[in-house]
Design an enzyme around this catalytic site. Structure first.
Site, PDB file in Angstrom:
ATOM      1  N   THR A 386      49.449  38.764  39.406  1.00 25.84           N
ATOM      2  CA  THR A 386      49.766  39.041  38.000  1.00 25.84           C
ATOM      3  C   THR A 386      50.960  38.183  37.607  1.00 25.84           C
ATOM      4  O   THR A 386      51.610  37.587  38.459  1.00 25.84           O
ATOM      5  CB  THR A 386      50.037  40.542  37.764  1.00 25.84           C
ATOM      6  OG1 THR A 386      50.076  40.799  36.359  1.00 25.84           O
ATOM      7  CG2 THR A 386      51.356  40.989  38.376  1.00 25.84           C
ATOM      8  N   ALA A 678      43.546  40.941  32.843  1.00 22.49           N
ATOM      9  CA  ALA A 678      43.858  42.226  33.485  1.00 22.49           C
ATOM     10  C   ALA A 678      45.266  42.667  33.115  1.00 22.49           C
ATOM     11  O   ALA A 678      46.181  41.845  32.985  1.00 22.49           O
ATOM     12  CB  ALA A 678      43.713  42.109  34.992  1.00 22.49           C
ATOM     13  N   ASP A 679      45.442  43.976  32.944  1.00 16.00           N
ATOM     14  CA  ASP A 679      46.753  44.522  32.570  1.00 16.00           C
ATOM     15  C   ASP A 679      47.676  44.681  33.773  1.00 16.00           C
ATOM     16  O   ASP A 679      48.889  44.652  33.628  1.00 16.00           O
ATOM     17  CB  ASP A 679      46.568  45.881  31.891  1.00 16.00           C
ATOM     18  CG  ASP A 679      45.855  45.743  30.558  1.00 16.00           C
ATOM     19  OD1 ASP A 679      46.354  44.986  29.703  1.00 16.00           O
ATOM     20  OD2 ASP A 679      44.794  46.367  30.370  1.00 16.00           O
ATOM     21  N   ASN A 722      50.919  48.783  30.756  1.00 10.96           N
ATOM     22  CA  ASN A 722      50.079  47.935  31.603  1.00 10.96           C
ATOM     23  C   ASN A 722      49.626  48.655  32.868  1.00 10.96           C
ATOM     24  O   ASN A 722      48.460  48.608  33.242  1.00 10.96           O
ATOM     25  CB  ASN A 722      50.833  46.654  31.989  1.00 10.96           C
ATOM     26  CG  ASN A 722      50.705  45.562  30.944  1.00 10.96           C
ATOM     27  OD1 ASN A 722      49.662  45.405  30.331  1.00 10.96           O
ATOM     28  ND2 ASN A 722      51.769  44.803  30.736  1.00 10.96           N
ATOM     29  N   CYS A1135      36.222  28.205  55.724  1.00 11.80           N
ATOM     30  CA  CYS A1135      37.278  27.491  54.993  1.00 11.80           C
ATOM     31  C   CYS A1135      38.004  26.521  55.919  1.00 11.80           C
ATOM     32  O   CYS A1135      37.425  25.538  56.338  1.00 11.80           O
ATOM     33  CB  CYS A1135      38.227  28.488  54.321  1.00 11.80           C
ATOM     34  SG  CYS A1135      39.197  27.713  53.005  1.00 11.80           S
ATOM     35  N   HIS A1260      34.625  32.476  51.440  1.00 12.41           N
ATOM     36  CA  HIS A1260      35.206  33.494  52.318  1.00 12.41           C
ATOM     37  C   HIS A1260      34.447  34.824  52.259  1.00 12.41           C
ATOM     38  O   HIS A1260      34.847  35.737  51.531  1.00 12.41           O
ATOM     39  CB  HIS A1260      36.645  33.768  51.889  1.00 12.41           C
ATOM     40  CG  HIS A1260      37.624  32.703  52.220  1.00 12.41           C
ATOM     41  ND1 HIS A1260      38.272  32.629  53.441  1.00 12.41           N
ATOM     42  CD2 HIS A1260      38.089  31.665  51.496  1.00 12.41           C
ATOM     43  CE1 HIS A1260      39.102  31.591  53.443  1.00 12.41           C
ATOM     44  NE2 HIS A1260      39.009  30.989  52.269  1.00 12.41           N
ATOM     45  N   GLU A1262      34.553  37.114  54.511  1.00 13.97           N
ATOM     46  CA  GLU A1262      35.409  38.148  55.122  1.00 13.97           C
ATOM     47  C   GLU A1262      36.393  38.762  54.124  1.00 13.97           C
ATOM     48  O   GLU A1262      36.887  39.869  54.338  1.00 13.97           O
ATOM     49  CB  GLU A1262      36.167  37.555  56.322  1.00 13.97           C
ATOM     50  CG  GLU A1262      37.406  36.747  56.010  1.00 13.97           C
ATOM     51  CD  GLU A1262      37.163  35.348  55.435  1.00 13.97           C
ATOM     52  OE1 GLU A1262      38.133  34.600  55.263  1.00 13.97           O
ATOM     53  OE2 GLU A1262      35.985  35.003  55.153  1.00 13.97           O
TER      54      GLU A1262
END
Length: 1295
Positions: A386, A678-679, A722, A1135, A1260, A1262
């Protein structure tokens, strides 16, 4: 002797074009540029033919080389002589691990060949300046000049300051010469202290005092006595902050006394390997939550990439050095800068007010700074989940009349959460005789005086000192150190760490005195035992430099062998540099000169230095009412959606790994269309539970230009609105970090700071039941410079950034802004109670105004009622979506919800008053909830029960389609297509990506956003997701062993082990050092998995250094070759492990046609949630999954498949060795960005061997084997995602 070896091209074609454009813009007639890497080997003995061939092969990495005839003037850019770059230390490690002991050191430069018209000497200096970072690099004119890199200088002695002979003036001169930022009363204090000691101070002692007692380290303003308007104030700022803890100590385990604060977490299964057996397992225990938020503003203004990178690195170290050792988990980031003024995309409100020469532009900061912060987190292995981004720069009429306000000195925020064991929360006792240790990299002559420099307003110090005060980063080294700390805390009661601090501002000169002082001891140190890469450094430079990735520890003498064993296994350098003493005295001996550079009682250094008193006056801002004469709603919408604070942040998000750990439940990207709205961020507490942790940010700095206290209250309120999106329960579970930025001494700002701190510390937080157990202050937020004949100042608004942290009861209940088009209702919760203030809003800013009355917390009880009601509704699953109202107001809230849902909106705002502009663009607290139509009455009733009846307004509904319509009493107020708004909102991120990355990729992504027909991510499965095909084999009780292989810098091994564990394997931790040291062999393993990350920091090519350490070590090579040839074995490379194994083709049967994996087409690290299809192939791990199409985590910088030619590609395809391909949202194989994040031909992203026993893939699985770890997923998925099938297939294959 030095050997020179040419390398691969250093710049892609579009990078060269950008460089040429920069030269043209500077009127430098450069026609052509070619750049390639050049390697320099410092040898202690000649290499034989075999060794020479080995070295040549070692240095062949990256894209395939094409022949190039060198032409033009050579400018060779190398690391600064006298320094050793992180690249050098890791490349040298690889060479030694490959058996090339004749190499003392490898170093790398970039040779630029410049073809230009006649340039003057000054113009060539300009060209050189464009090509290198003067802080870390130098420019030579011939390749042989690089020999200067290997010259060893003689150590410099300590120097003393003649205080006894010259008196106080000697200290005044030293203060200026060394940039110590000492106040007058501190100079008096030092004069008295050393006169009493009867000797002259050494420069190192003064420097150490200045760093340890700088505003940056000692927080003098927050601890000061205050007189405001002639009246003494009863409390310091810090005491008012501490009042929140005294009022609400609930759930806090540690506050104000350590590197991070700690609160109670959840009892879960922490998953790690046993020290003795290497076997991974779950350990049921409380995972308490630590939190920390730092700023790194000054270095980011000078050199954004290393400034932001080391800001992130320092905050990560703070977390790891909490208690007796802890585990950093997830990060947040923030930037406040002046106007971007993107060339060709300048906005109507962006005026150029000039800037000082020594700092970079806001555009430079936002181009390089986020990349530096993201790169550190990526390589360390911490997801960044964030953040916030604000631009502000304007001439305004504020508290002090008309003046320039903005962020020429930026805010660079770095924070995060971690976990800690209950018995490690408190630091231990340092026993007398304990060994005092520096863990981490060597001392280097960088970052000198960072603490003091950060404490000055920009423009007060010498430019060379400014550059000297910036550090540089080596995240892979920090990862190695953290692995050692992890091994220590995982030992539980046997943890050898008694006490630990990170090395930050002031270097060892601050960290070591702090360590022994906090432990109630003194310390006796030997200077020359400190690891150092630069022999010519003076004692001051060795002791005070701020080389990064270092920790100081106290370890009992009898535990030293255990600590040594752990460090050697992880290849983490360390040095014992002293012993703890009973007497609280600090002595530093220098073996080389046999003298004593430091010999001081600790109380002189850290004792009762003079206390500050702030005697200040209050100034009130009047402001001017918003002039709305020329503002139309349509134009306002367009402008506000282009304001960077409001606009899409994808360019800041996809550069950062958001899936590492496998414990990310909510990242920034929302829904099937992956929109960054997204908050809050949410992580799971473990890999076996739904408990979790949440983070959010609140900040409303421009409001402080009108009302200091309101700005602070709004920051707290926004953080709360939020984080309310997830299931936390009791509001007292939420803990806040407060980061205060102010221009102390600027008229009115000090009194305003006091008002703001009082508003949250004494009033709002205690009333809400919130605690602020951690924070930081930066009190020099001003820049000064000369513009022609005019002296100018740019002063930042008082800026409070609140970060909220909380334990989560069930991560599955987290809401997002993604709208649903089922029968629904949109309700506004207006905590502004109809005030609809427009002062200091985004609307005001885009029309170059400030306004008069700002938003505020109108009713504390209603804010608390809102939170409590939300918690009931979230837990009961009564809400479909939620989004808070913030920058840009209700209009932006609704637009972002529509973007996330890829749908239309029809709302009526008549109930919000006749002033439609104010109704749509005010930034009062609150937000919009979406409920099912059938639940509307029940939800409104519940909100009324919590005192919110007068705050709730029915707006309308979300609808399928592309229309975004706002009416008032059925008259159209605003109507536009949602796609058009989406494109406007995306244009800032598009332009930033075009400037920074491959413009072709940026154009493709922008074009994709304009496609209304895009169905979004979707899933098609050819198997039953709920069938556990491994269950019968698990039921036998047999657990085959899988070697979970890691190299230094690998960071995805724990979640990989957990996925195999769930499928019925015994996952065993195997480090390459175990294999190289002969402690472990592969003969006992049934399966092998090479994990993702950044082995050796991707030095010598991603995965290539790791592979070559296998290929060039005969015994280890034999281990791998035998394993791959053994029947009934399986291997997986993911990866970095995929990149590594693709370079082991000569050892793996049936892999001859495998491609190489090279730099992404975007030339950028890509973190995406990408759609792939499982293709028909022999892969045993993908059996029964063919035809399935599902999203998967992607995080890499070098994932593009490179084949020799078309015939090679055709052979790979015809043999059926392609196992996974990227597809677009329509299900078609694609090479288009970003559906194909790296540009691989035919979407190839996984390949297998002819017998299917070895499969390698760049994505990925996993990280997303649990449904909750997927950024988006269909509602009907249970605990396991479809990717769990890979691991169960592995178990089934082994019988």
């Amino acid at each position: 002797m030095m050997e020179i070896l040419r390398g691969s091209p250093a710049l892609s074609a579009f990078r060269i074009n950008k460089l040429l454009a920069r030269f043209q813009a500077a009127n430098l007639q450069v026609h052509n540029i070619y750049a390639e890497y050049v390697h320099f080997a410092d040898l202690n003995a000649p290499l034989n033919d075999s060794e020479q061939a080995q070295l040549t092969r070692l240095l062949q990495y990256g894209p395939a080389l094409s022949s190039h005839t060198l032409a033009g003037k050579l400018l060779l850019v190398t690391p600064r002589p006298g320094t050793i770059s992180p690249w050098s230390s890791k490349a040298t490690d690889i060479a030694h691990n490959c058996g090339l002991q004749q190499i003392d050191r490898l170093e790398r430069g970039v040779a630029y060949y410049i073809e230009a018209s006649t340039l003057t000497a000054e113009q060539w200096r300009q060209v050189a300046a464009e090509l290198h970072d003067r802080m870390m690099e130098t420019v030579f004119s011939s390749l042989t000049d690089a020999e200067k890199l290997f010259i060893h200088h003689q150590p410099a002695p300590v120097s003393s300051v003649d205080l006894l002979g010259e008196g106080r003036q000697a200290l005044i001169d030293a203060n200026l010469r060394l940039g110590l930022a000492l106040a007058e009363d501190e100079i008096d204090y030092l004069q008295e202290a050393f006169t009493k000691l009867g000797r002259n101070p050494n420069d190192i002692e003064l420097y150490m005092f200045a760093q340890a007692n700088s505003e940056h380290c000692r927080h003098k303003i927050f601890n000061a006595d205050w007189i405001i308007d002639g009246k003494p104030q009863p409390k310091s700022l810090f005491k008012m902050i501490k009042n929140t803890f005294e009022t609400t100590p609930d759930y806090v385990l540690s506050a104000y006394k350590d590197n991070a604060a700690v609160m109670e977490g959840s009892a879960v299964g922490r998953y790690f390997a046993d020290h003795n057996t290497g076997r991974y397992d779950f350990h049921q225990e409380p995972a308490h939550i630590l939190m920390k938020v730092e700023t790194h503003n000054h270095p980011t203004a000078i050199s954004p990439w290393p400034g932001a990178a080391t800001g992130s690195g320092g905050e990560i170290r703070d977390e790891g050095a909490t208690g007796r050792g802890a585990k950093p988990k997830a990060g947040l980031v923030g930037f406040s800068v002046s106007n971007l003024r993107i060339p060709g995309f300048e906005q109507p409100w962006e005026e150029d007010f000039g800037k000082p020469e020594r700092i970079v532009t806001a555009l430079d900061i936002m181009t390089e700074g986020p990349l530096g912060g993201a790169a550190f987190n990526n390589e360390f292995g911490r997801p960044a989940l964030t953040g916030y981004f604000r631009t502000y720069e304007e001439k305004v009429n504020s508290h002090n009349g008309e003046e320039l306000r903005g962020y020429h000195k930026p805010i660079m925020l770095a924070g995060g959460i971690g976990n800690i064991r209950a018995d490690h929360v408190q630091k231990g006792e340092i026993v007398v005789g304990a060994k005092l240790i520096v863990l981490g990299g060597p001392a280097m002559n960088i970052g000198l005086g960072g603490g003091a420099a950060s404490s000055m307003a920009s423009g007060q110090s010498d430019a060379d000192l400014d550059f000297a005060s910036v550090q540089r980063d080596n995240p892979e080294m920090e990862r190695r150190c953290q692995e050692v700390i992890d091994r220590c805390w995982q030992l539980g009661d046997a943890n050898p760490i008694l006490f630990i601090h990170d090395v930050g501002a002031g270097g060892l000169s601050n960290a070591m005195p702090e360590l022994v002082s906090d432990g109630g001891r003194g310390g006796k140190f030997e200077l020359r035992d400190i690891l150092s890469d630069e022999p010519g450094m003076s004692p001051l430079e060795i002791w005070c430099n701020e080389s990064q990735e270092r920790y100081v520890l106290a370890v009992a003498a009898d535990q030293l062998p255990l600590f040594d064993e752990l460090c050697k296994r992880e290849r983490a350098p360390y040095a014992v540099i002293g012993d703890a003493t009973e007497e609280q005295h600090l002595s530093l001996h220098d073996n080389h000169f046999d003298n004593q550079p430091i010999d001081l009682p600790l109380d002189v250094l850290l004792g009762k230095t003079p206390k500050m008193t702030r005697d200040v006056q209050t100034l009130k801002a009047k402001g001017d009412a918003l002039n709305r004469a020329d503002i139309t709603i349509a134009d306002a919408v367009n402008r506000v959606l282009h304001l960077p604070t409001v606009a899409e942040k994808t360019f800041l998000v996809t550069i950062g790994d958001r899936t590492v750990t496998g414990m990310v439940a909510r990242d920034q990207m929302v829904g099937p269309w992956q929109v960054p709205v997204a908050d809050c961020a949410v992580t799971t507490a473990s890999l076996d539970s739904y408990y979790g942790e949440a983070m959010s940010i609140g900040e409303r700095a421009p409001v402080a230009l009108l009302d200091f206290a309101a700005s602070a209250r709004l920051a707290v309120g926004e953080a709360l609105t939020n984080i309310a999106a997830t299931q936390i329960g009791d509001i007292k579970r939420i803990k806040l970090s407060a980061n205060w930025m102010a221009a102390a001494g600027h008229p009115g700002e000090d009194a305003g700071l006091y008002d703001a701190v009082k508003a949250v510390g004494e009033e709002l937080c205690p009333q809400l039941g919130l605690t602020i157990p951690v924070g930081k202050d930066s009190m020099s937020m001003k820049t000064r410079w000369q513009e022609g004949n005019e002296q100018r100042e740019m002063t930042s608004p008082l800026s409070l950034v609140i970060s909220a942290f909380a334990r989560v009861e069930d991560v599955r209940h987290t809401l997002t802004p993604q709208l649903s088009t089922e029968d629904n209702a949109l309700l506004l919760i207006d905590l502004g109670k109809g005030h609809n203030a427009l002062g200091a809003t985004a609307l005001a800013q885009v029309y170059r105004q400030l306004g008069d009355k700002p938003a505020d917390v109108r009713d504390v009880a209603q804010l608390k009622g809102f939170y409590d009601a939300m918690q009931v509704l979230v837990a009961a699953r009564k809400l479909l979506a939620w989004h808070d109202r913030s920058d840009g107001g209700l209009l932006v809230t609704l637009a972002e919800m529509a973007f996330a849902g890829h749908c239309g909106v029809q709302v009526d705002i008549a109930a919000l008053g006749d002033d439609h502009l104010a109704a749509l663009f005010n930034e009062e607290l609150g937000g919009v909830i979406q409920v099912r139509a059938e639940d509307r009455d029940a939800v409104e009733t519940l909100l009324a029960q919590y005192g919110l009846a007068d705050c709730v307004h029915y707006l309308g509904q979300a609808l399928a389609g592309d229309r975004f319509v706002i009416t008032a009493n059925d008259r159209t107020v605003f109507s536009e297509s949602r796609t058009t708004l989406r494109v406007w909102w995306a244009e800032t991120t598009w332009q930033m990506q075009r400037l920074r990355d491959n413009p072709q990729c940026a154009d493709q992504e922008h074009e994709a956003k304009a496609n209304d027909a895009d169905p979004g991510l979707n899933v098609k499965l050819s198997f039953d997701i709920n069938e556990d095909i491994a269950a019968p084999y698990i039921a036998t009780g047999a657990r085959p062993k899988v070697a979970v292989l890691r190299e230094q810098g690998v960071n995805s091994h724990v979640e990989m082990a957990a996925a195999f564990h769930r499928a019925g394997f015994d996952a065993i931790d195997v480090h390459m050092s175990d294999l190289l040291g002969g402690r472990i062999g592969l003969g006992n393993f049934h399966a092998l998995v090479a994990c993702g990350g950044f082995s050796y920091g991707d030095v010598l090519g991603a995965g290539e250094g790791w592979a070559k350490s296998i290929l060039f070590n005969h015994r280890v090579r034999d281990e791998f070759e035998t394993f791959f040839h053994r029947p009934q074995t399986l291997a997986l490379g993911v990866c970095n492990g995929c990149q590594m194994m693709s370079n082991l083709r000569e050892l793996i049967p049936g892999s001859e046609l495998w491609p190489r994996f090279v730099r992404n087409h975007s030339d950028r690290f890509e973190a995406r949630f990408s759609l792939v299809e499982v293709t028909q192939s022999p892969s045993l791990l993908l059996q029964g999954m063919v035809g399935s199409q599902m999203p998967i985590a992607v995080s890499h910088g070098e994932g593009r498949v490179e084949v020799r030619d078309d015939a090679h590609l055709a052979a790979l395809e015809s043999k059926g060795l392609v196992a996974l391909r990227y597809v677009d949202n329509f299900g078609k194989v694609t090479e288009t960005y970003p559906a194909n994040p790296n540009g691989s031909p035919n979407g190839i992203t996984a390949v297998t061997t002819e017998n299917g026993r070895v499969t390698i893939m760049m994505p990925h699985p996993e990280r997303v084997f649990r449904t909750v770890a997927n950024s988006w997923h269909p509602e009907n998925w249970g605990e396991d995602s479809p990717w769990m099938r890979i691991f169960r297939n592995a178990r089934k294959q082994l019988g």
